[in-house]
Motif scaffolding. Structure first.
Motif, PDB file in Angstrom:
ATOM      1  N   GLY A  38       0.796  -1.218   0.000  1.00 42.23           N
ATOM      2  CA  GLY A  38       0.000   0.000   0.000  1.00 42.23           C
ATOM      3  C   GLY A  38       0.830   1.270   0.000  1.00 42.23           C
ATOM      4  O   GLY A  38       2.066   1.236   0.035  1.00 42.23           O
ATOM      5  N   PRO A  39       0.165   2.430   0.006  1.00 40.11           N
ATOM      6  CA  PRO A  39       0.854   3.702  -0.248  1.00 40.11           C
ATOM      7  C   PRO A  39       1.637   4.276   0.924  1.00 40.11           C
ATOM      8  O   PRO A  39       2.444   5.185   0.724  1.00 40.11           O
ATOM      9  CB  PRO A  39      -0.294   4.638  -0.621  1.00 40.11           C
ATOM     10  CG  PRO A  39      -1.476   4.089   0.107  1.00 40.11           C
ATOM     11  CD  PRO A  39      -1.297   2.599   0.077  1.00 40.11           C
ATOM     12  N   ILE A  40       1.384   3.800   2.155  1.00 46.32           N
ATOM     13  CA  ILE A  40       2.045   4.301   3.364  1.00 46.32           C
ATOM     14  C   ILE A  40       1.611   5.735   3.698  1.00 46.32           C
ATOM     15  O   ILE A  40       1.349   6.073   4.844  1.00 46.32           O
ATOM     16  CB  ILE A  40       3.591   4.235   3.257  1.00 46.32           C
ATOM     17  CG1 ILE A  40       4.049   2.787   3.021  1.00 46.32           C
ATOM     18  CG2 ILE A  40       4.256   4.810   4.500  1.00 46.32           C
ATOM     19  CD1 ILE A  40       3.749   1.824   4.138  1.00 46.32           C
ATOM     20  N   THR A  41       1.505   6.582   2.692  1.00 46.65           N
ATOM     21  CA  THR A  41       1.231   8.001   2.902  1.00 46.65           C
ATOM     22  C   THR A  41      -0.258   8.277   3.051  1.00 46.65           C
ATOM     23  O   THR A  41      -1.080   7.705   2.339  1.00 46.65           O
ATOM     24  CB  THR A  41       1.756   8.823   1.713  1.00 46.65           C
ATOM     25  OG1 THR A  41       3.071   8.386   1.389  1.00 46.65           O
ATOM     26  CG2 THR A  41       1.780  10.300   2.040  1.00 46.65           C
ATOM     27  N   ASP A  42      -0.595   9.199   3.954  1.00 42.34           N
ATOM     28  CA  ASP A  42      -1.978   9.639   4.081  1.00 42.34           C
ATOM     29  C   ASP A  42      -1.999  11.128   4.391  1.00 42.34           C
ATOM     30  O   ASP A  42      -0.980  11.719   4.758  1.00 42.34           O
ATOM     31  CB  ASP A  42      -2.704   8.861   5.181  1.00 42.34           C
ATOM     32  CG  ASP A  42      -2.234   9.263   6.570  1.00 42.34           C
ATOM     33  OD1 ASP A  42      -2.913  10.084   7.207  1.00 42.34           O
ATOM     34  OD2 ASP A  42      -1.172   8.780   7.009  1.00 42.34           O
TER      35      ASP A  42
END
Length: 357
Positions: free
Chosen positions: A165-169
């Motif tokens: 997944g993207p890790i970033t939020d």
């Protein structure tokens, strides 16, 4: 016998620890792009289980090509001749050797400066965690530390290097203080290939890891897919043109059109998933340029509903027997559509018994 058993137990424990080290190898050593505010961490989906209800089935004889400079991952596989697929922005099909060839392209991230990507070469998928909630990982510089995996699949192909997944939020800038996941498509990881969460869910399903089953958190499985991952340093190509995807680039990523000219590029489309009719779970307008020069990428304009959805960890004990009682132990293909419709009808996240499976 007792001594032999104890030795085997110690070896098993050592293997588990080493496996944990390897699975954490791709986590960024610096997490400046990860929201650290405690309230924001609570408000995002940190341990939901994600499911796929989209139209793409498991492909026959799949393979993956990951372009380090292009920041793309292309899955190529086959379906029986005559198979009908809907018109999907990120998919191209053509007849080949009496079958339907299917090419699916996703945007990805690569290693940040000072970190290491996989070397160009061919690799095999050797481990997958279809449901990986937020949890600990190990890096040499930080030791054990928490990582926002987000519940998305983690599919490893080169030691600890994986698609995940993207890790970033970030805050979605809408009422309700909800943080949402998004991909920074550039040189931002410690070696892994980050993806939009919905994309790695679909990719896992296409490769033969059913994302209609209910998995225990952090359970590692050995993928049955024969797919190989070919990592290339150059741009990927399709029918003699360089591949790009209509998703914003960031931090060191350079589109092939800037190097070779737009006339030598084939642009695949992109999509993002939403579970809310008003798109509150989508990233805000960040004024990122998409695949068309001068045009900002509009997450709302690329959103589709009913393809990928999630269920909270607290619901999984009730959901698992409902799935297990069905053919193949899988939720129905329209599970996400039913779940989202139920959520909208009741104005909250539905319990499994309320979805009407």
């Amino acid at each position: 016998m007792l001594g032999e058993t104890s030795q085997m137990s110690r070896l098993a424990l050592l293997a588990l620890v080493l496996g944990s080290f390897a699975l954490g190898a791709c986590v960024a050593d610096t997490e400046e792009d990860i929201e650290s505010n405690e309230d924001a961490i609570v408000s995002r989906k940190v341990d939901d289980h994600w499911f796929y209800s989209g139209p793409l089935p498991t492909l026959q004889n799949p393979s993956v090509t990951a372009s380090l400079v292009g920041h793309t991952a292309r899955v190529t596989g086959y379906l029986p001749a005559g198979t009908q697929l809907p018109n999907l922005p990120h998919v191209k099909t053509k007849a080949e050797d009496g079958k339907l060839r299917v090419d699916v392209v996703y945007p990805i991230a690569t290693a940040a400066p000072g970190k290491s990507n996989s070397r160009p070469g061919t690799y095999s998928f050797h481990l997958a965690k279809p449901y990986r909630p937020n949890g600990a990982a190990f890096t040499e510089s930080e030791g054990w530390h928490d990582v926002p995996w987000g519940g998305f699949p983690f599919i490893a192909y080169n030691g600890g290097i994986a698609f995940h997944g993207p890790i970033t939020d970030r805050d979605n800038e809408a009422p309700g203080d909800l943080n949402v996941w998004y991909l920074r498509r550039g040189q931002v990881s410690a070696g892994c290939n980050r993806m939009m969460g919905e994309h790695v869910v679909e990719m896992s399903h296409v490769l033969g890891i059913s994302m209609r089953k209910v998995y225990a958190a952090n359970t590692a499985i050995r993928p049955t897919t024969t797919a190989k991952v070919k990592v290339i340093a150059d741009y990927d190509s399709y029918e003699g043109k360089y591949i790009d995807v209509d998703y914003p680039t960031d931090n060191g990523a350079k589109r092939p059109a800037a190097v070779h000219g737009a006339d030598k590029v084939v642009m695949f489309g992109s999509w993002v998933a939403t579970e809310m009719p008003d798109g509150k779970d989508l990233p805000p307008d960040m004024k990122w340029e998409g695949g068309v020069s001068g045009r900002y990428y509009d997450f709302q304009g690329h959103a589709v509903q009913g393809v990928v959805c999630s269920m909270p960890k607290s619901s999984l004990a009730a959901l698992k027997p409902l799935a297990a009682a069905r053919p193949g132990g899988e939720l129905p293909a329209d599970f996400c559509a039913k779940k989202i419709a139920c959520d909208e009808r009741l104005g909250r996240t539905c319990k499994p018994s309320e979805i009407g499976l």
